[in-house]
Design a protein around this motif. Sequence first.
Motif, PDB file in Angstrom:
ATOM      1  N   LYS A 183       0.831  -1.214   0.000  1.00 48.94           N
ATOM      2  CA  LYS A 183       0.000   0.000   0.000  1.00 48.94           C
ATOM      3  C   LYS A 183       0.864   1.263   0.000  1.00 48.94           C
ATOM      4  CE  LYS A 183      -4.442  -1.486   1.917  1.00 48.94           C
ATOM      5  NZ  LYS A 183      -4.418  -2.911   1.598  1.00 48.94           N
ATOM      6  N   ALA A 184       2.023   1.209   0.654  1.00 46.41           N
ATOM      7  CA  ALA A 184       2.939   2.356   0.634  1.00 46.41           C
ATOM      8  C   ALA A 184       3.495   2.568  -0.772  1.00 46.41           C
ATOM      9  CB  ALA A 184       4.074   2.143   1.630  1.00 46.41           C
ATOM     10  N   LEU A 185       3.840   1.475  -1.459  1.00 46.31           N
ATOM     11  CA  LEU A 185       4.347   1.580  -2.833  1.00 46.31           C
ATOM     12  C   LEU A 185       3.263   2.067  -3.791  1.00 46.31           C
ATOM     13  CD1 LEU A 185       6.485  -1.688  -3.174  1.00 46.31           C
ATOM     14  CD2 LEU A 185       7.316   0.654  -2.909  1.00 46.31           C
ATOM     15  N   SER A 186       1.996   1.818  -3.443  1.00 47.46           N
ATOM     16  CA  SER A 186       0.878   2.219  -4.304  1.00 47.46           C
ATOM     17  C   SER A 186       0.350   3.607  -3.974  1.00 47.46           C
ATOM     18  CB  SER A 186      -0.260   1.198  -4.190  1.00 47.46           C
ATOM     19  OG  SER A 186       0.187  -0.094  -4.559  1.00 47.46           O
ATOM     20  N   GLY A 187       0.970   4.289  -3.015  1.00 48.26           N
ATOM     21  CA  GLY A 187       0.561   5.653  -2.686  1.00 48.26           C
ATOM     22  C   GLY A 187      -0.651   5.744  -1.786  1.00 48.26           C
ATOM     23  N   ILE A 188      -1.036   4.632  -1.144  1.00 47.70           N
ATOM     24  CA  ILE A 188      -2.201   4.649  -0.262  1.00 47.70           C
ATOM     25  C   ILE A 188      -1.815   5.139   1.125  1.00 47.70           C
ATOM     26  CG2 ILE A 188      -3.957   3.201   0.851  1.00 47.70           C
ATOM     27  CD1 ILE A 188      -3.842   1.418  -1.677  1.00 47.70           C
ATOM     28  N   THR A 189      -0.646   4.714   1.602  1.00 47.81           N
ATOM     29  CA  THR A 189      -0.179   5.118   2.929  1.00 47.81           C
ATOM     30  C   THR A 189       1.324   5.340   2.874  1.00 47.81           C
ATOM     31  OG1 THR A 189      -0.284   4.577   5.290  1.00 47.81           O
ATOM     32  CG2 THR A 189       0.158   2.754   3.770  1.00 47.81           C
ATOM     33  N   THR A 190       1.966   5.457   4.037  1.00 50.61           N
ATOM     34  CA  THR A 190       3.414   5.707   4.085  1.00 50.61           C
ATOM     35  C   THR A 190       4.117   4.568   4.826  1.00 50.61           C
ATOM     36  OG1 THR A 190       3.272   6.911   6.181  1.00 50.61           O
ATOM     37  CG2 THR A 190       3.007   8.198   4.148  1.00 50.61           C
ATOM     38  N   VAL A 191       5.407   4.442   4.581  1.00 48.59           N
ATOM     39  CA  VAL A 191       6.200   3.426   5.274  1.00 48.59           C
ATOM     40  C   VAL A 191       6.161   3.680   6.781  1.00 48.59           C
ATOM     41  CG1 VAL A 191       8.542   2.541   5.601  1.00 48.59           C
ATOM     42  CG2 VAL A 191       7.702   3.005   3.291  1.00 48.59           C
ATOM     43  N   GLU A 192       6.236   4.954   7.189  1.00 46.21           N
ATOM     44  CA  GLU A 192       6.209   5.292   8.607  1.00 46.21           C
ATOM     45  C   GLU A 192       4.899   4.849   9.257  1.00 46.21           C
ATOM     46  OE1 GLU A 192       9.154   7.476   6.502  1.00 46.21           O
ATOM     47  OE2 GLU A 192       6.974   7.429   6.160  1.00 46.21           O
ATOM     48  N   GLU A 193       3.794   4.991   8.545  1.00 48.77           N
ATOM     49  CA  GLU A 193       2.496   4.596   9.085  1.00 48.77           C
ATOM     50  C   GLU A 193       2.411   3.077   9.221  1.00 48.77           C
ATOM     51  OE1 GLU A 193      -1.517   5.356  10.439  1.00 48.77           O
ATOM     52  OE2 GLU A 193       0.413   6.386  10.444  1.00 48.77           O
ATOM     53  N   VAL A 194       2.960   2.348   8.247  1.00 49.44           N
ATOM     54  CA  VAL A 194       2.976   0.882   8.332  1.00 49.44           C
ATOM     55  C   VAL A 194       3.817   0.446   9.530  1.00 49.44           C
ATOM     56  CG1 VAL A 194       3.647  -1.250   7.164  1.00 49.44           C
ATOM     57  CG2 VAL A 194       2.610   0.607   5.852  1.00 49.44           C
ATOM     58  N   ASN A 195       4.962   1.105   9.730  1.00 55.47           N
ATOM     59  CA  ASN A 195       5.817   0.772  10.873  1.00 55.47           C
ATOM     60  C   ASN A 195       5.114   1.078  12.198  1.00 55.47           C
ATOM     61  OD1 ASN A 195       7.936  -0.123   9.287  1.00 55.47           O
ATOM     62  ND2 ASN A 195       8.891   1.898   9.171  1.00 55.47           N
ATOM     63  N   ARG A 196       4.334   2.150  12.230  1.00 53.84           N
ATOM     64  CA  ARG A 196       3.628   2.510  13.459  1.00 53.84           C
ATOM     65  C   ARG A 196       2.592   1.466  13.830  1.00 53.84           C
ATOM     66  NH1 ARG A 196      -1.148   4.835  15.082  1.00 53.84           N
ATOM     67  NH2 ARG A 196      -1.932   4.970  12.949  1.00 53.84           N
ATOM     68  N   VAL A 197       1.886   0.964  12.830  1.00 53.50           N
ATOM     69  CA  VAL A 197       0.750   0.077  13.081  1.00 53.50           C
ATOM     70  C   VAL A 197       1.153  -1.392  13.124  1.00 53.50           C
ATOM     71  CG1 VAL A 197      -1.409  -0.754  12.065  1.00 53.50           C
ATOM     72  CG2 VAL A 197      -0.942   1.679  12.144  1.00 53.50           C
ATOM     73  N   ALA A 198       2.106  -1.782  12.293  1.00 54.56           N
ATOM     74  CA  ALA A 198       2.391  -3.210  12.121  1.00 54.56           C
ATOM     75  C   ALA A 198       3.849  -3.567  12.351  1.00 54.56           C
ATOM     76  CB  ALA A 198       1.962  -3.641  10.704  1.00 54.56           C
ATOM     77  N   SER A 199       4.560  -2.804  13.170  1.00 50.47           N
ATOM     78  CA  SER A 199       5.981  -3.090  13.389  1.00 50.47           C
ATOM     79  C   SER A 199       6.190  -4.383  14.177  1.00 50.47           C
ATOM     80  CB  SER A 199       6.646  -1.926  14.140  1.00 50.47           C
ATOM     81  OG  SER A 199       6.016  -1.724  15.391  1.00 50.47           O
ATOM     82  N   ASP A 200       5.141  -4.851  14.892  1.00 47.39           N
ATOM     83  CA  ASP A 200       5.267  -6.073  15.701  1.00 47.39           C
ATOM     84  C   ASP A 200       4.969  -7.324  14.892  1.00 47.39           C
ATOM     85  OD1 ASP A 200       2.590  -5.189  15.468  1.00 47.39           O
ATOM     86  OD2 ASP A 200       1.980  -6.479  17.125  1.00 47.39           O
ATOM     87  N   LEU A 201       4.639  -7.161  13.612  1.00 46.30           N
ATOM     88  CA  LEU A 201       4.257  -8.307  12.790  1.00 46.30           C
ATOM     89  C   LEU A 201       5.389  -8.718  11.866  1.00 46.30           C
ATOM     90  CD1 LEU A 201       0.701  -7.017  11.864  1.00 46.30           C
ATOM     91  CD2 LEU A 201       1.275  -8.693  13.612  1.00 46.30           C
ATOM     92  N   ALA A 202       5.407  -9.990  11.521  1.00 47.77           N
ATOM     93  CA  ALA A 202       6.462 -10.505  10.639  1.00 47.77           C
ATOM     94  C   ALA A 202       6.250 -10.033   9.219  1.00 47.77           C
ATOM     95  CB  ALA A 202       6.455 -12.024  10.687  1.00 47.77           C
TER      96      ALA A 202
END
Length: 587
Positions: free
Chosen positions: A568-587
Amino acid sequence: MALLTKEAQDKVINLLVNEGLANVNSVAQVINEVAQTKQPLIPTLISKGVINDEMMVHATAVTLGVGYVDLRNVEMDQDTLTLLPLDVAERSMVVPLGENNGQLTIAMLDVGNLQALDYLSTLTGKSVRGVMASNASIMAVLQQYKGDFTDIHQAVKATNKEVAQTQSSNVKTITQDSPISKALTSILEYAVKSKASDVHIEPLENGLIIRCRIDGVLRKVMELPKAIEPALVSRIKILANLKIDEHRIPQDGQFAVLVGDKEVDLRIAISPVVWGEQVVIRLLDKSGTTMDVEKMGMTGHALRTVLNGISKPNGMILTSGPTGSGKSTTLYALIKKIKSEKINIVTLEDPVEYKMDGVNQIQVNVDAGLTFASGLRSILRQDPDVVMVGEIRDGETANLAVQAALTGHLVFSTLHTNSAAGILPRLLDMGIEPFLLASTLNTVIGQRLVRRVAAKRTSFQSNDMQTKQIKDVLGDLLPKTAEEVAKVSEDLGYPNLPLADAASYTLVKGVDDQSSPGGYAGRAGLYEAIDVNEDMQKMIVQRATAAEVMRVAKEHGTVTMRQDGMLKALSGITTVEEVNRVASDLA
């Protein structure tokens, strides 16, 4: 719009024609027509499309020699809007533009309305200057009023008197028209217009903080005097039918408010804390939800797996995630997909968040003995084809859900786990026999919510750290050659994916402004879905761990939530920082 004399009206029309903004032949044709029909000229010119309202207002302002402003695409500062209360602005169709040296400048439809100017001057205690604006401009600004905090300031001024009344136990004095009630209304209106999911009212030692959770992130809205706390909390308790003299134990309740033309259901949770009572209000705004899994962000492997799961006549579809991750909304969207006159759908919820036609929805009532477990027993006697249980909280409910799936029903429900794979050991821990679980589960879903990048955005190339993160997470998912791009992009559900060995990736970030704080506006889901196939059934019978389950699922094509986030970050939907904030605990 200002009332014009015949002479001024002719000047306005001549100005529009001379400036090339109106066709002279079209104007002449309308003039001849209204001479016969006796209709007013300018409204007829507008209705026939010869001129538009904005052009007319601008030309009128020039002709009369007064100021003009176009506010249709202007973002107003909330501090400026507080110069005039919302109810006054709506009633008079005027909006504040600013204050300078004690003079308030307003935009209005008719600058010649001296009575309105005098009224506003008396109300504000300032001299008032008017400039012309169209109806569309005024409405555009009125819609930007997120909170009219005038009532809150009045409540603060009246606090001493109102608190004294509250503490004397005469709760009826906190009426609908009291300053405290208006203050609460203002807070809730701000929350609804800001699309907040929760309002937190938090007591401090010497104050009271109001925070709103907008797009999943808490933001401080205001700080109020400590003295206002008892009256504000008491008003909320009254509306939610709670005990106002109970301050030692938590209380839960609910009520609804009407904001504009929208009814918003509120869930109230009040808990005693060190400095008083904390109130958390969950807002359930039915109008802001699409109820469409594709628009919510589900795509690719996850979408195919889920659609396959709900197409089966029986079995269980379970979704998991932390509180506020959109689990219930996902279930509603899936039920909407299968809803038909041919099947009986019965739900058991706490609370019923979204009312759907054609679905029999039951509200849990623990005080009356209607729990998820007892309600599920009753549901199975109502000849259902599809059953939705709002949440599996205990072993009894889990066993009943499994039994329902075994006896030919399609069962939807939610659990609180960190990932889709975590559902399986969680159910085993609740005492479900592995062989029963293996034979009833169709699909398990894990989900989180990330903030969407706002429409106003800029693109940039990823730095070395971001590039490494994307490559580490996506691994072999991205296409290796240009020839693979179309096929891989279609399979994953994201168009024009970059090559795996790219030196950097094009990412986007939103423009941080009033309408999109932090550069974000709205949210999208991160999803992972596991198809409980033969290999997965063997894992369940062997009581495999969540990590082992996810390893096998990835071998069968499952895209993890973290991978979905990076796509989704590569597709312009969200940002890498937002993915790290929400899903940093996931594999």
